[in-house]
Write an enzyme that holds these catalytic residues in place. Structure first.
Site, PDB file in Angstrom:
ATOM      1  N   ARG A 173       0.827  -1.213   0.000  1.00 52.19           N
ATOM      2  CA  ARG A 173       0.000   0.000   0.000  1.00 52.19           C
ATOM      3  C   ARG A 173       0.860   1.260   0.000  1.00 52.19           C
ATOM      4  O   ARG A 173       0.415   2.318   0.437  1.00 52.19           O
ATOM      5  CB  ARG A 173      -0.920  -0.007   1.220  1.00 52.19           C
ATOM      6  CG  ARG A 173      -1.805  -1.241   1.306  1.00 52.19           C
ATOM      7  CD  ARG A 173      -2.578  -1.281   2.606  1.00 52.19           C
ATOM      8  NE  ARG A 173      -3.415  -2.478   2.699  1.00 52.19           N
ATOM      9  CZ  ARG A 173      -4.177  -2.787   3.741  1.00 52.19           C
ATOM     10  NH1 ARG A 173      -4.206  -1.974   4.795  1.00 52.19           N
ATOM     11  NH2 ARG A 173      -4.903  -3.887   3.749  1.00 52.19           N
ATOM     12  N   CYS A 192      -1.390  14.729 -14.704  1.00 50.17           N
ATOM     13  CA  CYS A 192      -1.219  13.729 -15.765  1.00 50.17           C
ATOM     14  C   CYS A 192      -0.528  12.501 -15.184  1.00 50.17           C
ATOM     15  O   CYS A 192      -1.042  11.399 -15.274  1.00 50.17           O
ATOM     16  CB  CYS A 192      -0.413  14.311 -16.921  1.00 50.17           C
ATOM     17  SG  CYS A 192      -1.240  15.677 -17.766  1.00 50.17           S
ATOM     18  N   ASN A 225       8.833  13.180 -17.726  1.00 54.19           N
ATOM     19  CA  ASN A 225       8.289  12.330 -16.668  1.00 54.19           C
ATOM     20  C   ASN A 225       9.163  11.120 -16.389  1.00 54.19           C
ATOM     21  O   ASN A 225       9.249  10.663 -15.243  1.00 54.19           O
ATOM     22  CB  ASN A 225       6.869  11.893 -17.027  1.00 54.19           C
ATOM     23  CG  ASN A 225       5.901  13.048 -17.182  1.00 54.19           C
ATOM     24  OD1 ASN A 225       4.994  12.996 -18.017  1.00 54.19           O
ATOM     25  ND2 ASN A 225       6.079  14.114 -16.410  1.00 54.19           N
ATOM     26  N   TYR A 257       1.403  15.064 -30.618  1.00 57.40           N
ATOM     27  CA  TYR A 257       0.788  16.244 -31.219  1.00 57.40           C
ATOM     28  C   TYR A 257       1.252  16.388 -32.665  1.00 57.40           C
ATOM     29  O   TYR A 257       2.413  16.109 -32.986  1.00 57.40           O
ATOM     30  CB  TYR A 257       1.144  17.502 -30.419  1.00 57.40           C
ATOM     31  CG  TYR A 257       0.328  17.660 -29.160  1.00 57.40           C
ATOM     32  CD1 TYR A 257      -0.966  18.176 -29.215  1.00 57.40           C
ATOM     33  CD2 TYR A 257       0.832  17.283 -27.921  1.00 57.40           C
ATOM     34  CE1 TYR A 257      -1.727  18.318 -28.063  1.00 57.40           C
ATOM     35  CE2 TYR A 257       0.079  17.414 -26.762  1.00 57.40           C
ATOM     36  CZ  TYR A 257      -1.202  17.931 -26.845  1.00 57.40           C
ATOM     37  OH  TYR A 257      -1.961  18.058 -25.707  1.00 57.40           O
TER      38      TYR A 257
END
Length: 323
Positions: A173, A192, A225, A257
């Protein structure tokens, strides 16, 4: 970093053209995964120069609970400027406090998650338990003839995680996230990269990270990221006495994109270099060497404490960020 290039190629080939809130179409594909063994190197892209210091500055800002673009700039990260000051939806949001404000974004939720309990006034045991857990009463009211109290405290999710790594490493957890449904409308941008789960292995003294990202811009977001996640795992491992190992990276909506296609197509013609090595400054304590647990370094860490050794890369390339 061939995995990254293979994912980009897969999304471009098999994805579908979609409109979205930014006004710039994407080629999108649902569900993707990358996995890196940090013992083999640090997952920095090499087919163009990675903005390493900017990514690390953002990570440090998150660890400090930063909610203002000016504070990110002071840490060497300018990627929040547009979301703070050029996002029309956020500019018209009554929760925005003024120039550079970002609202209750990532780090606020990571370090100061606003937690509330509503307890019937007759349930004395539950109220006492909550008070013993650090909650404080902030209101008393009545609804449908039933009186109740409201209690509040701020939860430091990251501190809870590393405390658990030290005290209960077998727990499944050990996770934190930023998706606070009650405050999504108080953020310049909803998270995000939203859920991080840590996996310490007491037998091997290795620690791994699983990261879930709901929406990932492969051109600009993924390299950032990957850098932040791997650096965060390495820092947590250092502070808790574990060697960073597996970094598994899940994406819900992986997209490119349209105005990033030229950059990415050029990158796919370039041969990746070997992965570099992450170096953390000697001033940052190593639990494995000292045996002393020093969680305060979550706030004391500086961007300058991180560097890459042996980072070879192709020339830098740029592309616009969709806001």
């Amino acid at each position: 970093m061939k995995q990254y290039l293979e994912l980009v190629a897969h999304v471009i080939k098999h994805g579908t053209l979609q409109a979205n809130r930014t006004g710039v179409n994407t080629i999108s594909f649902p569900g993707a995964m990358l996995r890196y063994d940090l013992q083999e190197g640090f997952p920095a892209i090499t087919t163009r120069r990675m903005a390493f210091k900017s990514a690390i500055g953002e990570m440090v800002g998150f660890l400090r609970g930063v909610s203002n673009a000016a504070e990110f700039r002071e840490l060497g990260c300018k990627v929040w400027d547009q979301n703070a000051n050029e996002n029309a939806q956020w500019l018209n949001n009554p929760f925005r406090k003024g120039e550079d404000d970002l609202g209750e974004i990532y780090g606020v939720q990571w370090r100061k998650w606003p937690a509330y309990k509503r307890i019937d006034t007759g349930n004395v045991a539950a109220i006492e338990l909550a008070l013993g857990q650090g909650y404080r009463q902030i209101a008393e009211s009545e609804e449908d003839g039933q009186s109740f109290v409201v209690l509040y405290k701020a939860i430091d999710q990251i501190r809870q995680c590393i405390d658990t790594i030290i005290n209960d490493p077998g727990s499944r957890r050990i996770l934190f996230h930023g998706w606070n449904c009650a405050q999504l409308d108080e953020m310049a941008l909803p998270p995000c990269h939203l859920l991080y789960q840590l996996h310490p292995n007491p037998q091997t003294r290795e620690i791994s990270l699983t990261l879930y990202i709901r929406s990932n811009d492969l051109g600009l977001g993924t390299p950032f990221n990957l850098t932040e996640g791997a650096a965060l795992l390495s820092l947590i491992g250092r502070l808790t006495g574990y060697t960073p190992r597996w970094f598994t990276y899940f994406i819900g909506d992986a997209h490119v994109y349209e105005n990033h296609l030229d950059m990415l197509n050029e990158q796919m013609t370039r041969e990746p270099y070997p992965m570099p090595k992450l170096v953390i400054s000697d001033r940052v304590p190593e639990f494995a060497k000292t045996g002393v647990y020093q969680p305060e370094w979550l706030e004391l860490i500086e961007p300058s404490d991180f560097s890459l050794e042996g980072y070879q890369h192709h020339p830098a390339m740029t592309a616009p960020m969709a806001v």
